[in-house]
Design an enzyme around this catalytic site. Sequence first.
Site, PDB file in Angstrom:
ATOM      1  N   ASP A 315      64.955  62.897  39.343  1.00 16.99           N
ATOM      2  CA  ASP A 315      65.529  61.640  39.630  1.00 16.99           C
ATOM      3  C   ASP A 315      66.809  61.395  39.494  1.00 16.99           C
ATOM      4  OD1 ASP A 315      65.260  58.896  39.841  1.00 16.99           O
ATOM      5  OD2 ASP A 315      63.924  58.448  38.230  1.00 16.99           O
TER       6      ASP A 315
HETATM    7  C1  NOJ Z   1      66.136  56.023  40.051  1.00 22.19           C
HETATM    8  C2  NOJ Z   1      64.441  55.532  40.019  1.00 22.19           C
HETATM    9  O1  NOJ Z   1      64.000  55.943  38.783  1.00 22.19           O
HETATM   10  C3  NOJ Z   1      63.743  56.156  41.117  1.00 22.19           C
HETATM   11  O2  NOJ Z   1      62.412  55.757  40.891  1.00 22.19           O
HETATM   12  C4  NOJ Z   1      64.205  56.130  42.531  1.00 22.19           C
HETATM   13  O3  NOJ Z   1      63.355  56.527  43.392  1.00 22.19           O
HETATM   14  C5  NOJ Z   1      65.511  56.738  42.481  1.00 22.19           C
HETATM   15  N1  NOJ Z   1      66.574  56.051  41.528  1.00 22.19           N
HETATM   16  C6  NOJ Z   1      66.237  56.716  44.004  1.00 22.19           C
HETATM   17  O4  NOJ Z   1      66.719  55.598  44.099  1.00 22.19           O
END
Ligand code: NOJ
Length: 788
Positions: A315
Amino acid sequence: MRLSPSFFYKFVIIFFVGIIVILGANKLKAQDNTTLRQILPRTSTNSIHFNNNILNQKVDSVLALMRINEKIGQLVQYSGKWNMTGPSSSKGDQYKLEKLKKGEVGSMLNITSVTSIRETQRIVMENSRLKIPLIFAYDVIHGYKTIFPIPLGESASWDLKIIEQSAAVAAKESAASGLNWTFAPMIDVSRDARWGRVMEGAGEDTFLNSEIGVARIKGFQGKNLYDNSTIAACAKHFAGYGFGEAGRDYNTVNIGENELHNVILPPFKAAAKAGVATFMNSFNDIDGIPATGHKELQRNLLKGKWNWNGFIVSDWGSIGELEAHGYAVDKKNAAEIALNAGSDMDMESYAYEAFLETLLDEKKVSITQIDDAVKRVLRLKFELGLFDDPYKYCNEERERTEVYSEENLAIARDVAKKSIVLLKNENNILPLSKSIGSIAVIGPLADDKNSPLGNWRAKAEYNSAISLLEGVKASVDKNTKIYFEKGIELTIPTVEPGQNQFLYPLKFNTTNRSGIKKAVEAAKKADVVLLAIGEDAYQTGEGRSQTDIGFKGLQMELLEAVKAVNPNIVIVLMNGRPMDLSRPSQMVPSILECWHLGSQSGYAIADVLFGDYNPSGKLPVSFPHNVGQEPLYYNQKNTGRPYNVKHVTFSGYRDAPKTALYPFGFGLSYTTFEYSDLNSSQTEIKANGSLTVSVNVTNTGEHDGEEVVQLYIRDVVGSLTRPVKELKGFQKIKLSAGETKTVTFSIDSETLQFYTVNKIWEVEPGTFNVWIGGSSEAQMMTSFSVVE
Ligand code: NOJ
């Protein structure tokens, strides 16, 4: 050292195949018709199955040509700057540009539009040595430009076909705009209404999350990733993210193995089995181990035991965050831990690019692990067809014609109306007649064209949703009088309209009451009031946890003021989480749960309000009596002291019920359904046996309608304590007024097994109770036994 002849021949073959692949791929230009398929045979017609010799040969042949910096580069993902979905990148544009030119980036996220994507791809194709195309990712969560209901809302349809269809439209629009990878579906079981991201999943139930997750994956990926209208999906967040303590985003998760295996992991296992192309790990730690550094989960379980061949993206910054967790001494150590644990791609941590090569020299990571990660990434690039044509998703004509088309909007309206849940309808106040004399449309969300777009609205245009007011106007007869008054503002703007609101907190209006009087006047004149209240789109979503799940700002004051002059109120609720409806539900005769329904929101709501569509949605999550009950979910354990209202020494509350105000699986219709004749085909089966249970469902009302028939079981005694009820099947059926249908469910070892004290999935002998009904509070029960 002497090389064996077979090794020598293999080497020669791989080397030459590699040269051909790269030369073939490198020659490609945007309009060039030459494809890699003409150089090497096409891989497979069903690209979601990765185990394919030719594909592996292609991957190996590219890998054989790669230098270490290029390999590491494939494991790096940067964000473009316009659509930031996380804290600012630590590196600037110039830095990223240089890395792209060197072929040291594998993927970009947050770059959108054919023009920008082609431009970025061109930087790599025209400057890098090996010209390995980038994959372009974006959070296409509930639509690209045609916006569908937020995932929690869409899940309320319990309609797997339309959920798949909505993902397919989102994929088609994304692919037509140059993208080839979405970070969806989120399949985190989420039981806590305080958590902002409850809006992004399928709610509190494991089985429902599995079924809906698979439907979404099928929708995004279609039958073939090579198809220009499909994109790679991403099962996220692996794992446990929905269980953050106290509903706080990114928070610590303290759960045991039982909960992990029986509640959280099954949707991920289903996703892996369905061939999801990628996984994303999560920010949280689970029982002391941050998920991004969790070897047991990623390397051993997902890639090992489940034998899944896709790649895991971290993430945003989660590799670097291992340091903040206190699990890595520094970023270098974080890179080492994450790679060893099986995280393949580094999203915005800049840890792999900085340290993997040194870590390799120091033998802290192995080339086998790096190669394995690179191969997984390359495989998807082949699967998507990017080596054949790096610009294959870049087609302006498609972007113009296939995005936000009439056809897509019609599907969005259909999905939206099927996602609405009728929570209360005293005296059948709904449906309204289209020739009703007058309607007051009141509330801060009544003419809001922005909030219905929801939190993850991708490329939706600001203020592009059909508002409730517009929907009502389009539906009623020309003689019906409509009085619109906003009454109050819900929020006070903190950023310019149209700016990236994703990153900024909201401010609520708690002082400006100037519009309430006019709203009261409007309500006084009308036969019925439609009161649109609930949540702003940015009240839920990432980083939007709340301790108060009631109506923010002055909304309750508005409700009270309106109610004082006109009790015929339908609350048109727009929200992203279960809200505390305890007071409103006592004050009004009708509540229509409308979530954030997307581009066609107002039309879809009007379809239901005026009876063009008979509501069929059921809650995918329990609505509590108050926030103190959270996390609240139907499939709790019995405990040693199940509730007893007469004494205090039992498990419950003294100031509120233990159960939900509106339970999981609940939703009314304009008609009524009766269940009868619950029958089980057998009273005893073996552990590997099966049986069927059936029930008659009759539409006893005057409207045709749809009912979600739900099957629940309870494993009465287990080697680990088992929930009081678990959803194990559902069927959405249509019944004409007066019609009866027999609905049958099969029950087998898949249905009955669980992760037992022996740490395996197995069916334990004993008694099972079975309920079939229209909600998790179904009462009609039968039993059977599993015998040795
Ligand atoms: C953080 C989020 O937790 C995740 O779900 C998302 O896909 C990413 N950022 C990218 O934007």
